[in-house]
Motif scaffolding. Structure first.
Motif, PDB file in Angstrom:
ATOM      1  N   VAL A 238       0.752  -1.160   0.006  1.00 60.40           N
ATOM      2  CA  VAL A 238       0.066   0.060   0.036  1.00 60.40           C
ATOM      3  C   VAL A 238       0.814   1.041   0.142  1.00 60.40           C
ATOM      4  O   VAL A 238       1.755   1.333   0.973  1.00 60.40           O
ATOM      5  N   SER A 239       0.758   1.883  -1.066  1.00 64.10           N
ATOM      6  CA  SER A 239       1.751   3.082  -1.288  1.00 64.10           C
ATOM      7  C   SER A 239       0.778   4.358  -0.660  1.00 64.10           C
ATOM      8  O   SER A 239      -0.305   4.484  -1.106  1.00 64.10           O
ATOM      9  N   MET A 240       1.428   5.293   0.332  1.00 66.61           N
ATOM     10  CA  MET A 240       0.835   6.258   0.572  1.00 66.61           C
ATOM     11  C   MET A 240       1.386   7.714  -0.010  1.00 66.61           C
ATOM     12  O   MET A 240       2.492   8.033  -0.132  1.00 66.61           O
ATOM     13  N   THR A 241       0.518   8.594  -0.410  1.00 67.35           N
ATOM     14  CA  THR A 241       0.753   9.881  -0.742  1.00 67.35           C
ATOM     15  C   THR A 241       0.136  11.224  -0.097  1.00 67.35           C
ATOM     16  O   THR A 241      -1.060  10.774   0.461  1.00 67.35           O
ATOM     17  N   ILE A 242       0.635  12.235  -0.087  1.00 69.85           N
ATOM     18  CA  ILE A 242      -0.067  13.543   0.456  1.00 69.85           C
ATOM     19  C   ILE A 242      -0.075  14.576  -0.476  1.00 69.85           C
ATOM     20  O   ILE A 242       0.551  14.731  -1.409  1.00 69.85           O
ATOM     21  N   ASN A 243      -1.341  15.451  -0.527  1.00 68.88           N
ATOM     22  CA  ASN A 243      -1.210  16.417  -1.586  1.00 68.88           C
ATOM     23  C   ASN A 243      -1.831  17.702  -0.769  1.00 68.88           C
ATOM     24  O   ASN A 243      -3.147  17.308  -0.266  1.00 68.88           O
ATOM     25  N   PRO A 244      -1.287  18.768  -0.864  1.00 68.03           N
ATOM     26  CA  PRO A 244      -0.030  18.995  -1.578  1.00 68.03           C
ATOM     27  C   PRO A 244       0.836  18.253  -1.044  1.00 68.03           C
ATOM     28  O   PRO A 244       1.263  18.197   0.273  1.00 68.03           O
ATOM     29  N   ALA A 245       2.011  17.911  -1.660  1.00 73.09           N
ATOM     30  CA  ALA A 245       3.254  17.279  -1.490  1.00 73.09           C
ATOM     31  C   ALA A 245       4.076  18.313  -0.619  1.00 73.09           C
ATOM     32  O   ALA A 245       3.952  19.383  -0.837  1.00 73.09           O
TER      33      ALA A 245
ATOM     34  N   GLY B  67       3.706  17.916   5.192  1.00 62.82           N
ATOM     35  CA  GLY B  67       4.135  16.776   5.989  1.00 62.82           C
ATOM     36  C   GLY B  67       4.785  15.716   5.464  1.00 62.82           C
ATOM     37  O   GLY B  67       5.263  15.681   4.427  1.00 62.82           O
ATOM     38  N   GLN B  68       4.698  14.573   6.273  1.00 58.51           N
ATOM     39  CA  GLN B  68       5.167  13.620   5.823  1.00 58.51           C
ATOM     40  C   GLN B  68       4.555  12.180   6.263  1.00 58.51           C
ATOM     41  O   GLN B  68       3.603  12.381   7.078  1.00 58.51           O
ATOM     42  N   ILE B  69       4.575  11.147   5.367  1.00 56.95           N
ATOM     43  CA  ILE B  69       3.711  10.068   5.411  1.00 56.95           C
ATOM     44  C   ILE B  69       4.494   8.715   5.506  1.00 56.95           C
ATOM     45  O   ILE B  69       5.402   8.790   4.425  1.00 56.95           O
ATOM     46  N   THR B  70       4.351   7.578   6.121  1.00 62.84           N
ATOM     47  CA  THR B  70       5.002   6.383   6.017  1.00 62.84           C
ATOM     48  C   THR B  70       4.552   6.007   4.665  1.00 62.84           C
ATOM     49  O   THR B  70       3.398   5.707   4.477  1.00 62.84           O
ATOM     50  N   SER B  71       5.584   5.393   3.709  1.00 62.33           N
ATOM     51  CA  SER B  71       5.131   4.722   2.610  1.00 62.33           C
ATOM     52  C   SER B  71       6.152   3.953   2.104  1.00 62.33           C
ATOM     53  O   SER B  71       7.377   4.369   2.031  1.00 62.33           O
ATOM     54  N   PRO B  72       5.969   2.400   2.124  1.00 62.56           N
ATOM     55  CA  PRO B  72       4.495   1.827   1.975  1.00 62.56           C
ATOM     56  C   PRO B  72       4.159   1.822   3.231  1.00 62.56           C
ATOM     57  O   PRO B  72       4.772   1.826   4.258  1.00 62.56           O
TER      58      PRO B  72
END
Length: 70
Positions: A10-17, A20-25
């Motif tokens: 499961v790939s995680m993204t945030i918008n707007p890039a 913040g930061q997110i754990t990915s995958p």
């Protein structure tokens, strides 16, 4: 269909890039559940978090970031 899938990436993204930061995958818990940690950025506004599986199924959540003390 509601069936848990235990073997996805499961790939995680945030918008707007960059807001913040997110754990990915996401971390696979091995039981059909996956976790990711989002750390908010310093800019107030709307952030959309998208999770996409390796077979292209996806889901989103929208959160509102406010200024500290608001």
């Amino acid at each position: 269909n509601g069936n848990l899938v235990k073997t996805e990436t499961v790939s995680m993204t945030i918008n707007p890039a960059g807001n913040g930061q997110i754990t990915s995958p996401a971390t696979n818990k091995g039981d059909g559940n996956y976790t990711a940690t989002y750390t908010a950025g310093k800019t107030a506004g709307t952030v959309i978090i998208t999770a996409e599986t390796s077979n292209k199924k996806s889901g989103i959540v929208t959160i509102a970031l406010t200024k500290q003390g608001s």
